[in-house]
Scaffold this active site. Structure first.
Site, PDB file in Angstrom:
ATOM      1  N   LYS A 114       7.135  29.889  13.496  1.00 30.15           N
ATOM      2  CA  LYS A 114       8.368  29.389  14.425  1.00 30.15           C
ATOM      3  C   LYS A 114       9.796  29.677  13.669  1.00 30.15           C
ATOM      4  O   LYS A 114      11.049  29.898  14.321  1.00 30.15           O
ATOM      5  CB  LYS A 114       7.851  28.270  14.491  1.00 30.15           C
ATOM      6  CG  LYS A 114       8.384  27.144  14.005  1.00 30.15           C
ATOM      7  CD  LYS A 114       9.071  26.289  13.615  1.00 30.15           C
ATOM      8  CE  LYS A 114       8.349  24.967  12.551  1.00 30.15           C
ATOM      9  NZ  LYS A 114      10.020  24.093  12.144  1.00 30.15           N
ATOM     10  N   THR A 137      13.442  23.914  17.398  1.00 28.60           N
ATOM     11  CA  THR A 137      13.719  24.731  15.724  1.00 28.60           C
ATOM     12  C   THR A 137      14.778  25.626  16.413  1.00 28.60           C
ATOM     13  O   THR A 137      15.499  25.642  15.980  1.00 28.60           O
ATOM     14  CB  THR A 137      12.586  25.095  14.663  1.00 28.60           C
ATOM     15  OG1 THR A 137      11.336  24.575  15.062  1.00 28.60           O
ATOM     16  CG2 THR A 137      13.204  25.581  13.780  1.00 28.60           C
TER      17      THR A 137
END
Length: 333
Positions: free
Chosen positions: A189, A246
Site C-alpha cells: 500500500k 495512507t
C-alpha cells in the site's frame, strides 16, 4: 500485567509503548540512537518523533537491547523494514523460546525480497511470531484516538494472546492467520500512497486518486495472491483499510514524499525532506522485482518505479497508464 520490550524508538514504536503502558503493562524502549534514548528518558516523552505526549511510570527506556529484552514476555520490533534483519540479529542472543515476537514494520527487504516473518524464521526458526498491522498512524494512536488493527499469526492462539494484551477502549484489535497477505498488504500500500501523493502534487483531483487507489488495490491483491495471500485479506483492515489511510492522510510519509515528487522535486531530496524513513521508496523497487519474477501484471507499480528512478516524468507515466490497452474491469480478478 506483561513485560514488553520495544525495539525502535520512532513514532510508531513509541505510540504502541504508550498504548500498552497506559494499560498497566511494564514497557522498556531501546533504540540504537543513545542520544535519542537519553532525551526520551530525560524529557519523559519522544519530542523528536511524537512530541507532546508524556510517558507514564510504566514506560521506561533501556540502555541496551539486553536490558530491554531480559525478562520480557513480548518483544515488539518497530525498526524500519530495511533494518529489521539487523535489529533482529542484535536481539537474538537475548530472545527465549517463551517470548512472543511482534513485528510492526511494513515493507519487503530490498535485496532478498523477503517479508519480515520470513527473515525471522530464517534467523531463528520456530520463533513465536505475530504481525500487528492496519490503518494506524502513530500520531493518532499515541493520542488515544480510536484505531482498529489486526494481530495475525499462523498460530491463532498467539494472535489472541496479543489481542488481549494490546486491546484497549481506543485500540481495537482483531485476529487472523494470513501472515503472508497481511505483510504484503501493509508493504504494498505504501507504493500506491506514493502514487497518490504524486497525483496530488501534479494537481490532479479526487477522481484520479480514487481510480489510483481502486486499481492499486487490484494490483496489491494480484501480487499478494500469487505469493500465497488470501483474497479476502486485501479487502480488510490490513489491505483496503491501510491503503485508504495512507493515501489520504498528511500523516503519511509516503504521500508527503509523493506530493513533493509530483511537484517536481528530485525523489532523493523529497525523501530527505520527509525526515523519516519512506518505506514506499524501497518497497516499490522490491515489488517491481517481485512482479518481474512472478510474471504478475502491475502497471501502476511499474510507472511509479520508473518515476522515482527518473526514467519517466509524472505526465508521461499518467498518459501511459490512461492509454493502456482497453479491457474489462472485473474479468480476470
Amino acid at each position: 500485567m506483561k513485560n514488553i520490550a520495544v525495539i525502535g524508538g520512532g513514532s510508531w514504536g513509541t505510540a504502541l509503548a504508550l498504548t500498552v503502558s497506559n494499560k498497566g503493562h511494564r514497557v522498556k524502549i531501546w533504540d540504537l540512537d543513545r542520544e535519542h534514548l537519553e532525551e526520551m528518558e530525560k524529557n519523559r516523552e519522544n519530542k523528536r518523533y511524537l512530541p507532546g505526549i508524556k510517558f507514564g511510570e510504566d514506560l521506561r527506556t533501556a540502555p541496551t537491547a539486553e536490558a530491554a529484552i531480559e525478562g520480557a514476555d513480548i518483544v515488539v520490533f518497530s525498526a524500519p523494514a530495511q533494518h529489521f534483519r539487523s535489529a533482529f540479529k542484535d536481539a537474538m542472543a537475548y530472545l527465549t523460546d517463551d517470548m512472543v515476537v511482534v513485528d510492526v514494520a511494513k515493507g519487503i527487504e530490498q535485496n532478498t525480497l523477503m517479508r519480515m516473518s520470513e527473515i525471522a524464521e530464517e534467523l531463528r526458526p520456530g520463533t513465536k511470531y505475530v504481525v500487528l498491522s492496519g490503518p494506524s498512524h502513530a500520531e493518532e494512536v499515541g493520542r488515544a484516538m480510536p484505531t482498529t488493527v489486526a494481530a495475525v499469526s499462523e498460530d491463532i492462539e498467539l494472535a489472541k494472546y496479543i489481542q488481549d494484551v494490546f486491546m484497549t477502549e481506543n485500540f481495537r484489535v482483531y485476529t487472523g492467520t494470513d501472515v503472508i497477505g497481511v505483510e504484503l498488504g501493509g508493504a504494498l500500500k505504501n507504493i500506491i500512497a506514493l502514487g497518490a501523493g504524486i497525483s496530488d502534487g501534479m494537481g490532479f483531483g479526487d477522481n484520479a486518486k480514487a481510480a489510483l487507489m481502486t486499481r492499486g488495490l487490484t494490483e496489491i491483491s494480484r501480487l499478494g495472491e500469487a505469493l500465497g495471500g488470501k483474497h479476502r485479506t486485501f479487502s480488510g483492515l490490513t489491505g483496503m483499510g491501510d491503503l485508504i489511510v495512507t493515501c489520504t492522510s498528511m500523516h503519511s510519509r509516503n504521500r508527503r514524499c509523493g506530493i513533493m515528487i509530483g511537484e517536481g522535486m528530485d525523489p532523493a531530496l523529497a525523501t530527505e525532506k520527509v525526515g523519516m524513513v519512506v518505506e514506499g521508496m524501497f518497497t516499490t523497487e522490491a515489488a517491481y522485482a517481485l512482479a518481474q519474477k512472478t510474471g504478475v501484471e502491475m502497471p501502476i507499480t511499474e510507472m511509479i518505479y520508473k518515476v522515482i528512478k527518473g526514467e519517466k516524468n509524472g505526465a508521461d507515466a499518467v498518459r501511459e497508464l490512461m492509454m493502456r490497452e482497453k479491457k474489462d474491469e472485473i474479468e480476470g480478478l
